[in-house]
Write a protein that holds these residues in place. Structure first.
Motif, mmCIF file in Angstrom:
data_model
loop_
_atom_site.group_PDB
_atom_site.id
_atom_site.type_symbol
_atom_site.label_atom_id
_atom_site.label_comp_id
_atom_site.label_asym_id
_atom_site.label_seq_id
_atom_site.Cartn_x
_atom_site.Cartn_y
_atom_site.Cartn_z
ATOM 1 N N UNK A 48 0.671 1.009 -0.070
ATOM 2 C CA UNK A 48 0.536 0.354 1.260
ATOM 3 C C UNK A 48 1.285 -0.791 1.192
ATOM 4 N N UNK A 49 1.930 -1.437 2.161
ATOM 5 C CA UNK A 49 2.609 -2.522 2.191
ATOM 6 C C UNK A 49 2.127 -3.338 3.277
ATOM 7 N N UNK A 50 2.166 -4.805 3.002
ATOM 8 C CA UNK A 50 1.880 -5.688 3.983
ATOM 9 C C UNK A 50 3.124 -6.667 4.045
ATOM 10 N N UNK A 51 3.881 -6.731 4.995
ATOM 11 C CA UNK A 51 4.833 -7.583 5.229
ATOM 12 C C UNK A 51 4.577 -8.985 6.118
ATOM 13 N N UNK A 52 4.590 -10.092 5.874
ATOM 14 C CA UNK A 52 4.286 -11.282 6.484
ATOM 15 C C UNK A 52 5.589 -12.135 6.557
ATOM 16 N N UNK B 163 -3.158 -5.299 5.538
ATOM 17 C CA UNK B 163 -3.767 -6.651 5.085
ATOM 18 C C UNK B 163 -4.254 -6.948 3.612
ATOM 19 N N UNK B 164 -3.892 -7.710 2.883
ATOM 20 C CA UNK B 164 -4.234 -7.999 1.633
ATOM 21 C C UNK B 164 -5.684 -8.497 1.623
ATOM 22 N N UNK B 165 -6.563 -7.815 1.035
ATOM 23 C CA UNK B 165 -8.014 -8.155 1.247
ATOM 24 C C UNK B 165 -8.107 -9.571 0.407
ATOM 25 N N UNK B 166 -7.491 -10.257 -0.513
ATOM 26 C CA UNK B 166 -7.521 -11.382 -1.011
ATOM 27 C C UNK B 166 -7.417 -12.499 0.220
ATOM 28 N N UNK B 167 -6.271 -12.052 1.085
ATOM 29 C CA UNK B 167 -6.296 -12.993 2.041
ATOM 30 C C UNK B 167 -7.526 -13.297 3.105
ATOM 31 N N UNK C 265 11.260 -16.415 6.238
ATOM 32 C CA UNK C 265 10.825 -15.766 4.877
ATOM 33 C C UNK C 265 9.997 -14.506 4.852
ATOM 34 N N UNK C 266 10.477 -13.387 4.388
ATOM 35 C CA UNK C 266 9.643 -12.391 4.562
ATOM 36 C C UNK C 266 8.757 -12.124 3.195
ATOM 37 N N UNK C 267 7.597 -12.243 3.162
ATOM 38 C CA UNK C 267 6.573 -12.034 1.909
ATOM 39 C C UNK C 267 6.095 -10.589 1.889
ATOM 40 N N UNK C 268 6.376 -9.823 0.723
ATOM 41 C CA UNK C 268 5.799 -8.777 0.702
ATOM 42 C C UNK C 268 4.200 -8.632 0.087
ATOM 43 N N UNK C 269 3.365 -8.799 0.905
ATOM 44 C CA UNK C 269 2.050 -9.221 0.256
ATOM 45 C C UNK C 269 1.086 -8.232 -0.245
ATOM 46 N N UNK C 270 1.544 -6.960 -0.177
ATOM 47 C CA UNK C 270 0.497 -6.023 -0.699
ATOM 48 C C UNK C 270 1.373 -4.660 -1.338
ATOM 49 N N UNK C 271 0.470 -4.427 -2.267
ATOM 50 C CA UNK C 271 0.963 -3.284 -2.998
ATOM 51 C C UNK C 271 -0.051 -2.430 -3.822
ATOM 52 N N UNK C 272 -0.510 -1.311 -3.453
ATOM 53 C CA UNK C 272 -1.673 -1.044 -3.943
ATOM 54 C C UNK C 272 -1.076 0.422 -5.029
ATOM 55 N N UNK C 273 -1.402 0.337 -6.162
ATOM 56 C CA UNK C 273 -1.267 1.557 -6.834
ATOM 57 C C UNK C 273 -2.506 1.444 -8.004
ATOM 58 N N UNK C 274 -2.663 2.293 -9.095
ATOM 59 C CA UNK C 274 -3.739 2.591 -9.756
ATOM 60 C C UNK C 274 -4.156 1.055 -10.528
ATOM 61 N N UNK C 275 -3.057 0.531 -10.846
ATOM 62 C CA UNK C 275 -3.110 -0.567 -11.800
ATOM 63 C C UNK C 275 -3.856 -1.713 -11.033
#
Lengths: 96, 576
Positions: B48-52, B5-9, B57-67
């Motif tokens: 981590x990936x979050x697919x919704x 889960x993208x914390x922004x959501x 339409x599949x949205x790829x809502x999450x990607x965590x890296x250092x940046x």
């Protein structure tokens, strides 16, 4: 909000002009000292390794900082002549 | 906590609860929400990936890296501090828009694909405008409209860029996976459109006026949120897509230089801060343009900047809240009754000026080193000039004219406890990062590691020389009476072009359109789509035109032109 100055409030340390002068005098001394620290670099107490050769010139950053700020303010004063307008400029209609 | 889960959501959903809660519960929720969301962020694993899936339409809502982690983390801090600062604001609209705005910014910088980015980009645009409108004055309304027009333009350009990217990759039929938000080449329309979209939000020169125009018109608390998210989201987006692009080095250097001249002669202290915000983002853009260590520096600077800029906007916001003005020539001597705010303001000022032991030093040094190691003496000289200049106007001018200088006779009470708490926490973070930079370096993207030695004798001494002699210049100019007096005025910026002559030309050109608005609207909304669909249906056969490649490009173009046209017609209608 904002109550106004009261006559019976105690004077603050900074209210005394002689204290301000003292503060400024201390500041001149600090400025002089921070440039003189470069002598230590000249005699090799610390390594003033710079990526550019002018970084190793005596007091380079001090002079550059001083000149930059004077140039900045003088240029900004010139800029003001060109761009300064009354505060309600954009609210007034039909002015050039 | 919740995998994928993208914390922004989480924040955006939580924002919708705010107006339903009674006062005390709402205050608790405003503080708890960013903490909950931050906990969610901290439990996510890298990659981590979050697919919704939405409407097929599949949205790829999450990607965590250092940046993305660095920016998402500091956005949480900004939201938490801002929420505490604004805790006593009764107006629920401001709370909802602030949390939506922050949540969307966080969601955007954790987004994996460009579609998610675009959606969040638009929420950021709309939600933030309410922080300006919440002043509820005609002036704020007008300013908010100008602000929103720029933000929407940025969104449209991003959309156009995304569509162009689909075309460049061979059309939707050939897309196998998501449209991943990653490094983009600047060799076609897509790259340039997206760069321009980011450039508006990053306040590139001549695209910057929405910022210096609107931030000073926001509510005292709203400006704190505004200073944190939009432009730093743009820095993140630039770092993600355009790291190492040469053009950014020059754009960034220009951004670092030109606003400081405006800041010196500006009377409204919040506008001074808005100009210095552009100047600081300029440093980050240079870092992004250099790439490598520069990107680390840009991320570090963004992290430190969000906190100290927030702190500066908080202290001027507290002054505005207590005295009703942020104009330098009406303030002065407030240290007598607002000593805590004064100290916090000076800590923010020391941080933005990059004094050793304050956060800006730990961050800005990385960018200066990156520029030097990349052998760019010209840019280095410009940035050093900007570094001296920022101390001059943001570091000295803001605290001096508000809290010292000429005694205005105003004796406002100290800021309320919640404002003091937020300022105190931000000030503590500024000093904490400045005294112990490894905490920041440990999370940064790029080649920087926690053991990077920023406190070398040479670094500290040269920086002190630069800053103290900038201060010396201020003293000398003040004492000799050469410092320009603070004057109540409007200082023209490039927006004069479209707010004055542009407006006249616009009126002349669009007069007939405005007069026939109803018919035009009918044509645009009913006639044209019908005609287009008739035209499109015919070639939709398997062997029809739509099956050919160029039809795709044409429909992209038609869509964008239609959107733009509708925006323009709407603007004419509003201006009537």
């Amino acid at each position: 909000m904002g109550a106004d100055a009261k006559h019976d409030e105690p004077p603050r340390w900074l209210d005394d002009p002689s204290n301000v002068r003292r503060l400024l005098r201390a500041f001149w001394v600090v400025c002089a000292l921070i440039v003189l620290v470069d002598v230590l670099a000249l005699v090799g107490v610390y390594d003033k390794h710079g990526h550019f050769r002018w970084e190793e010139w005596f007091g380079f950053h001090a002079f550059y900082g001083f000149l930059a700020c004077v140039a900045l303010v003088e240029a900004a004063k010139l800029l003001r002549r060109v761009i300064m307008r009354p505060i309600d400029y954009y609210e007034r209609e039909g002015e050039p | 906590m919740i995998s994928g889960l993208n914390p922004g959501f989480l924040l955006m959903a939580g924002a919708l609860l705010i107006p339903l809660l009674p006062r005390l519960l709402r205050q608790g929720w405003l503080v708890a929400l960013p903490l909950l969301s931050a906990a969610q962020l901290l439990t996510l694993d890298r990659g981590d990936r979050g697919e919704v899936t939405l409407a097929g339409v599949t949205l790829h809502t999450l990607f965590v890296d250092d940046l993305s982690f660095t920016f998402a983390l500091v956005f949480h801090l900004a939201l938490l501090l801002g929420s505490i600062f604004a805790l006593k604001v009764e107006d629920a609209t401001q709370h909802v828009s602030a949390v939506l705005y922050g949540g969307a910014a966080i969601a955007a910088c954790l987004a994996r694909d460009l579609v998610t980015l675009f959606i969040c980009w638009e929420v950021v645009a709309v939600a933030s405008a309410f922080l300006i409108w919440a002043q509820r004055t005609p002036r704020a309304y007008q300013t908010g409209m100008r602000y929103l027009a720029w933000q929407i333009l940025s969104g449209l350009l991003l959309l156009a860029g995304i569509l162009a990217l689909v075309v460049e990759r061979g059309g939707p039929a050939k897309l196998t996976g998501p449209l991943v938000f990653e490094a983009l080449p600047l060799d076609g329309a897509a790259g340039w459109l997206i760069l321009l979209a980011f450039g508006i939000k990053a306040a590139f020169p001549a695209l910057h006026t929405w910022l210096s125009d609107a931030y000073p018109e926001a509510t005292p608390t709203g400006a704190v949120f505004l200073s944190g998210f939009t432009s730093k989201l743009a820095v993140y987006a630039l770092a993600r897509a355009f790291a190492g692009q040469e053009v950014l080095v020059y754009v960034g250097a220009a951004m670092a230089i030109f606003p400081i001249f405006f800041a010196v002669i500006e009377n409204d202290l919040r506008r001074v801060l808005a100009y210095s915000l552009i100047n600081q983002v300029g440093f980050m853009v240079v870092g992004v343009g250099i790439g490598g260590l520069g990107v680390s520096g840009a991320a570090a600077h963004a992290f430190a900047h969000v906190i100290y800029k927030g702190l500066l906007f908080m202290s001027t916001g507290a002054v505005l809240f207590r005295t009703g003005t942020a104009d330098a020539n009406q303030l002065g001597g407030l240290y007598r009754t607002m000593p805590f705010t004064a100290v916090c303001c000076m800590i923010g000022a020391a941080s933005i000026s990059a004094f050793p032991l304050f956060s800006g030093f730990a961050a800005k040094s990385l960018i200066m080193v990156a520029v030097a190691e990349d052998h760019r003496p010209g840019v280095w000289f410009l940035l050093l000039f900007a570094a001296a200049g920022v101390f001059h106007h943001a570091g000295i001018k803001v605290p001096f004219f508000a809290f010292f200088g000429h005694d205005s006779g105003k004796r406002p009470p100290e800021a309320p406890w919640n404002m003091c708490l937020a300022m105190g926490l931000a000030a503590a973070l500024c000093i904490g990062i400045g005294c112990y930079p490894p905490v920041l370096y440990a999370i940064l993207p790029g080649p920087i590691t926690a053991d990077y030695a920023v406190y070398t004798a040479a670094h500290v001494i040269t920086q002190l020389q630069l800053l103290l002699f900038s201060a010396l210049a201020f003293c000398v100019l003040m004492l000799s009476g050469r410092y320009p007096p603070e004057l109540t005025s409007t200082n023209l910026d490039v927006d004069w072009l479209w707010r004055r002559p542009g407006r006249v030309v616009w009126r002349e050109l669009t007069g007939p359109i405005a007069a026939n608005f109803g018919r035009l609207q009918a044509l645009l909304l009913e006639g044209l789509p019908a005609a287009v669909s008739r035209a499109v249906m015919r070639p939709l056969r398997v062997d029809g035109l739509a099956a050919r490649f160029w039809a795709m490009r044409t429909s992209v173009l038609v869509t964008v032109v239609l959107l733009l046209a509708y925006l323009l017609v709407g603007a004419v209608h509003a201006a009537r």
